[in-house]
Design an enzyme around this catalytic site. Sequence first.
Site, PDB file in Angstrom:
ATOM      1  CG  HIS A 175      -0.842  -0.066   2.482  1.00  0.00           C
ATOM      2  ND1 HIS A 175       0.208  -1.077   3.077  1.00  0.00           N
ATOM      3  CD2 HIS A 175       0.083   0.756   3.253  1.00  0.00           C
ATOM      4  CE1 HIS A 175       0.577  -1.509   3.843  1.00  0.00           C
ATOM      5  NE2 HIS A 175       0.889  -0.390   4.800  1.00  0.00           N
ATOM      6  CE  LYS A 630      -6.092  11.375   6.377  1.00  0.00           C
ATOM      7  NZ  LYS A 630      -6.672  10.926   8.234  1.00  0.00           N
TER       8      LYS A 630
END
Length: 989
Positions: A175, A630
């Site tokens: 990923h 994030k």
Amino acid sequence: MESFRQIKNNNVDLISNNDPLDKNRLLIEDLWESVLREECPDDQAERLIQLKELSYSKQMNGDSSKTFKNEIVDIVNSMDLAESIAAARAFSLYFQLVNILEQRVEEDRYIQSFTNKDVQKSHDNLDPFAPALARQNAPVTFRELFYRLRKLNVPPGKLEELLQEMDIRLVFTAHPTEIVRHTIRHKQTRVANLLKKIQIEQFLTKEEKNSLKNQLKEEVRLWWRTDELHQFKPSVLDEVDYALHYFQQVLFNAMPQLRGRIAEALTENYPDVQLPSQSFCNFGSWVGSDRDGNPSVTPEITWRTACYQRQLMLERYIIATSNLRDQLSVSMQWSQVSSSLLESLETDRVKFPEIYEARATRYRSEPYRLKLSYILEKLRLTQERNNLLSDNGWKFDLEGEIDNKNLDKVENLYYKSVNEFTYDLELIKNSLISTGLTCESVNTLLTQVHIFGFSLASLDIRQESTRHSDAIQELTNYLDLTMKYDQMSEEEKIKWLIDELNTKRPLIPSDVNWTKTTEETFSVFKMVKRLQQEFGSRICHSYVISMSHSASDLLEVLLLAKEMGLLDQNSQKSKLLVVPLFETVEDLKRAPEVMERLFKLDFYRSLLPKVGESFKPLQELMLGYSDSNKDSGFVSSNWEIHRAQIALQNLSSRNNILLRLFHGRGGSVGRGGGPAYQAILAQPSGTLKGRIKITEQGEVLASKYSLPELALYNLETVTTAVIQNSLVNNRLDATPEWNQLMSRLAETSRSHYRKLVHENPDLLNFFQEVTPIEEISKLQISSRPARRKKGAKDLSSLRAIPWVFGWTQSRFLLPSWFGVGTALSSELNSDPRQIELLRVLHQRWPFFRMLISKVEMTLSKVDLEVARYYVDTLGSRENKDSFDDIFEVISKEYNLTKSLILEITGKNKLLESDRDLKLSVSLRNKTIIPLGFLQVSLLRRLRDQTRQPPISEFIIDKDESRRAYSRSELLRGALLTINGIAAGMRNTG
């Protein structure tokens, strides 16, 4: 063609006629233009070439950026869909060719640095301590490093102690899965090999060089006619196959050379120091075992992944053993053979009479060939058994679902463990040595077996913490406890969990129909037990708990492990290493407190594995870069991870526990990516001690492991950085004034970042409208959903990978720098004299230098004029005012950050001290502009399709009969631009 040649003419200092990278860029541009002219209609080819040249020439000639970009927009908006798709494919091809070239040149430079025995002399005058070492941006070779350590008077004993304890683990992930198709990767490898041959032009005749260039063009033309996009969403096993490609094609043969290069460098500088263990650098994988948010990763998939990995290793060993049999033609008429080998031949004759009858006559005087024939048969039987296990699944022996006759016929004949295979090879090696012979091929194979075993790579299980607490909640509800589990305090949970861990009676009834989710959670542990029974503990030993918040998160996993037979209460040994993953900034701050509570529990401490000569307990702990970035922005994320490492190392030392830190770094700067050498050097002093574990993201595998010397370069870079950090301590991490400054910068940066990202109610709409995030989710590149929760549209549910991917595509790259300028400015506003301190930090502190270096590199890739076009064209009319406000905030922060970075580094322009990087980024920035405008054009057309009536004024197709393009055709065009920009920016998420 004017583009690169124009830059050569206008940037004499930047371009070198003798540099192989500059020289071959001309070859690539000629090749690209030639292919377009042969594959596209004449007018289309010329238009595409013109579009690229426009990006170069207008900027070089001093035209205002706004004027020439308007020209590009006009050309792009006049294209019909067919032309748009051709343009997207053409620019994507161009960038991928440039990427291949840069990898090839990087590989050649590494070879040159390795073979140049005088290279170390250039460093004689370096201040050997941290400030000078911190200033070295370029990685060093083993030869250079050991030479420096000798000059530093590092004692041989200290170096040897570190080498013996060294444990470097690189974990491949899926990923994000690499955006380029496997088929295209094969073509890229062939192109790279042809470029390699062409680059030795001094040894080629004119005819040979022309022939190679023709082959190169043929390969690229075939590439042009190959579909770049996946036609279907890859399965998890497709991703497994993709990741394992690098082991098969590169790493299997490259790894033995790594230790050989250490040996050569030690011989020159530390001749009496022993080599590290053969498996000092080894591999793990999450591909097929990481189930966090990916429902496609089932226990069955993980089982089949392990079987597939073993299949690949057995195939390689069969080939290597067969080659050895051809090589070891030693005859007993001319050489002695050890008695141990002769005894083993007699044992094998009894077990394998068919092999003896078939081979004894041919090899009656060639004992090594006969022994290797027996080894080959054992490997083939092991392979046959492995195929049966893969086909029938992990439950077969538990439920008696298949006839075991096929397995019975190979019982006691196959290799039950890799140790048996190693024993046979050692017999051959020792017999050769006893008679005065050596065989490098045997040594190489033994090294490969030590590194890869039969498993190839260990599989880390990863699951989100709430899956375990939910399962225990359901269990306790069924048991009808006095107090519900979810109503317990943390202290009550810990007490109850420890009591149950110490209780010998089983807790989980066997005859209950659990919910599907809970049943699968239980099944994972059952499958792991079966894996370890079949493959040994090496195949699956670590269990990573994502979103770890508390001590109970780890104890829950241990309780489930105990219930499934993975914890021996009598010996107090766990067959699972439970690894907390701290991801958010708040969790990073809490991590020392969480681990201290666990270390105080005698039961928990007793379960930690004992390692090394000291036989100390080992705790592995993972730090998450993606979600913390994030959550709180670049500076805050990096600083809290840095602080957490120091606190956790101090805690572990106080408790006499060894710590192995697992760095969950992504491919992009916004997810912890960047040059590995600088990142490892920047780790706090005393936290590595020769041990590190790092994720290698799917998107960067090709750039690091597609070519043999490139793989060795990456592995040597990581290893030298670990040694350097461990032995040459930089105690500047402990400077109070510097730490206080960084804490202020982190807090101010975090506040400014969160004000925009988390507190501005319009930011999510801005992100969804002005970036291709929704289209990215439709790319068939990963088995894993883009969001953690199906159907959720909030920011918290969006994974960090598509978050960074979207900002990168639209040229904002916001997660990698936003908040930095405000933080620095705040510090300088309070005291302008702090600029001198910031400059000192940049010169002397590896951590701060790494931070500034990453921001500088990211800023050089930002193009706010292109980003503005995304906002103006894709933003909805009703959101125009709020989107303008957001863009103004971003633009102001960018300009502030850039000016302060230049002031701290003392540069006039970004990247001016790194000639190769500056040139690469400059060329890409100029060439990628049309692709960004093309993406906006296609996204606008695509999104207008959903509106009734469509409002776009863009041309869909000049041919009236073909104007009614379907949404899927427009989506295809948009996805091709995403491919191209990812190649041009050299990363996705």
